[in-house]
Scaffold this motif. Structure first.
Motif, PDB file in Angstrom:
ATOM      1  N   TYR A 273      10.084  33.404  16.970  1.00 30.73           N
ATOM      2  CA  TYR A 273       8.702  33.800  16.756  1.00 30.73           C
ATOM      3  C   TYR A 273       8.597  35.312  16.893  1.00 30.73           C
ATOM      4  N   ILE A 274       8.134  35.966  15.864  1.00 30.61           N
ATOM      5  CA  ILE A 274       7.984  37.417  15.879  1.00 30.61           C
ATOM      6  C   ILE A 274       6.518  37.743  16.134  1.00 30.61           C
ATOM      7  N   SER A 275       6.239  38.326  17.286  1.00 31.55           N
ATOM      8  CA  SER A 275       4.858  38.669  17.622  1.00 31.55           C
ATOM      9  C   SER A 275       4.408  39.879  16.818  1.00 31.55           C
ATOM     10  N   GLY A 276       3.118  40.157  16.861  1.00 27.55           N
ATOM     11  CA  GLY A 276       2.552  41.253  16.081  1.00 27.55           C
ATOM     12  C   GLY A 276       3.163  42.599  16.435  1.00 27.55           C
ATOM     13  N   LYS A 277       3.259  43.488  15.458  1.00 30.47           N
ATOM     14  CA  LYS A 277       3.839  44.806  15.691  1.00 30.47           C
ATOM     15  C   LYS A 277       2.929  45.645  16.582  1.00 30.47           C
ATOM     16  N   THR A 278       3.561  46.514  17.335  1.00 33.33           N
ATOM     17  CA  THR A 278       2.825  47.424  18.197  1.00 33.33           C
ATOM     18  C   THR A 278       2.661  48.761  17.490  1.00 33.33           C
ATOM     19  N   VAL A 279       1.889  49.659  18.098  1.00 34.49           N
ATOM     20  CA  VAL A 279       1.734  51.001  17.549  1.00 34.49           C
ATOM     21  C   VAL A 279       3.093  51.681  17.521  1.00 34.49           C
ATOM     22  N   PHE A 280       3.465  52.256  16.403  1.00 30.90           N
ATOM     23  CA  PHE A 280       4.776  52.870  16.188  1.00 30.90           C
ATOM     24  C   PHE A 280       5.911  51.860  16.379  1.00 30.90           C
ATOM     25  N   ASN A 281       5.556  50.550  16.404  1.00 28.30           N
ATOM     26  CA  ASN A 281       6.528  49.494  16.658  1.00 28.30           C
ATOM     27  C   ASN A 281       7.229  49.724  17.992  1.00 28.30           C
ATOM     28  N   ALA A 282       6.482  50.251  18.956  1.00 33.37           N
ATOM     29  CA  ALA A 282       7.049  50.581  20.266  1.00 33.37           C
ATOM     30  C   ALA A 282       7.038  49.363  21.176  1.00 33.37           C
ATOM     31  N   PHE A 283       8.113  49.181  21.931  1.00 31.25           N
ATOM     32  CA  PHE A 283       8.175  48.124  22.925  1.00 31.25           C
ATOM     33  C   PHE A 283       9.270  48.493  23.925  1.00 31.25           C
TER      34      PHE A 283
END
Length: 355
Positions: A273-283
């Motif tokens: 399951y791929i959760s929603g992208k974050t700002v700048f795809n940062a995690f």
């Protein structure tokens, strides 16, 4: 961590607030503290190394036999402490009024000796199989970036030396200190060593605290404060994304277990399951990353645990069953599209296909 920051501030006479903000809010710190749950043992090792190296280089050289054992033990807690040992050794050479050859000799004895103690603890006493993290993948993208960073630090130190702002010994010590966070990446090239904890936060915190204390230039002070604020903003954002991720995982888990016919069925996950992208795809691992996306095939232990966390009762799949199911159920309806699991009544399998 509070004790570690306080000791650093006392030994180096630096602002404890600057050190605290960097240590607490730097994304590397958040990743390690949350993911690895290393809030006690790694910080304990960090304190031991910091105090041991300080005593060796500022109190008495004959403490080398004690520091070799203590720092070697600390490295055995977490291998990245070796980079931190380099940083501490170089730092306490820097703060000495005058560096002599004997300082380098005893620092080298401590570094080499502690690595041997670590090797003995890890290979002779420890019965656990060798860690998969101890891999060597030199001359790749990550090692190249680390080498470029090291070269930039080398150029800075050469400029300082050529301009007679520091002597040769100080220049060497400064280079080792600034380059220590990427030492393992340069040597191994393995991205698995990306954590750089506690070395990364340690070096950055001291550099920023030094700039804030000693530089009157407004641009330098403003840039330092901006870095600190960036760490606070990003880590706060990671925390928020983790809350969103957790609540989302709970809802998915509840929806899945509500459709399990009985405890005699096993649950089979297919894909991630791929959760929603974050700002700048940062995690930062694993904040913002669903536990239904974490395990590589054929393992799915975190996904199973997520269901059990909300009261799910079912038979746990084996890695062999997971590997077969990934192919067998690759065309069943997508759970995220339908909201429904696929039930194989003949095999008594509840299939949750994410991708």
């Amino acid at each position: 961590m509070a004790l570690l920051v306080w000791i650093i501030s006392q030994l180096l006479k630096l602002d404890i607030w600057v050190l605290s903000f960097v240590f607490v809010f730097m994304p590397f710190t958040y990743s390690q503290m949350y993911f690895q749950m290393q809030s006690f043992e790694v910080i304990l090792g960090s304190i031991i190394v910091l105090v041991s190296v300080y005593l060796l280089l500022n109190i008495n050289y004959y403490l080398v036999f004690i520091t070799v054992f203590l720092t070697g033990f600390s490295i055995s807690i977490y291998q990245s402490i070796f980079d931190y040992l380099l940083a501490c050794s170089a730092l306490f050479l820097l703060i000495k009024k005058e560096i002599v050859i004997k300082d380098f000799i005893f620092s080298s004895i401590n570094i080499v000796g502690s690595f041997l103690v670590y090797w003995i603890l890890n290979n002779v006493i420890n019965s656990v199989p060798q860690s998969a993290y101890l891999t060597f993948e030199p001359f790749n993208l990550y090692s190249t970036r680390a080498i470029v960073y090291s070269l930039i630090m080398l150029i800075i130190c050469i400029i300082l030396y050529m301009s007679k702002r520091i002597d040769l010994f100080k220049a060497i010590s400064l280079y080792i200190f600034l380059s220590s966070p990427v030492f393992t990446l340069v040597l191994t090239g393995s991205w698995k060593f990306r954590a750089m904890f506690p070395c990364g936060p340690f070096v950055l915190a001291i550099v920023l605290a030094y700039f804030v204390k000693n530089y009157k230039n407004l641009f330098v002070k403003f840039s330092s404060v901006l870095v600190i604020l960036s760490c606070i903003m990003f880590t706060s954002y990671f925390e928020w994304k983790e809350i969103v991720r957790y609540n989302n995982d709970i809802e998915i888990a509840k929806k899945i277990i509500s459709q399990i016919p009985s405890e005699n069925y096993r649950v089979q996950f297919v894909g991630k399951y791929i959760s929603g992208k974050t700002v700048f795809n940062a995690f930062t691992e694993p904040a913002g990353i669903s536990f239904f996306a974490w395990d590589p095939v054929p393992h799915q232990s975190r996904s199973d645990h997520m269901l059990q966390l909300v009261g799910g009762k079912f038979n746990v799949s084996t890695p062999e069953q997971n590997a077969i199911a990934s192919e067998k159920y690759s065309t069943v309806p997508n759970f995220m599209e339908t909201g429904r699991v696929y039930i194989d009544k003949n095999e008594k399998v509840v299939v949750v296909r994410f991708s």
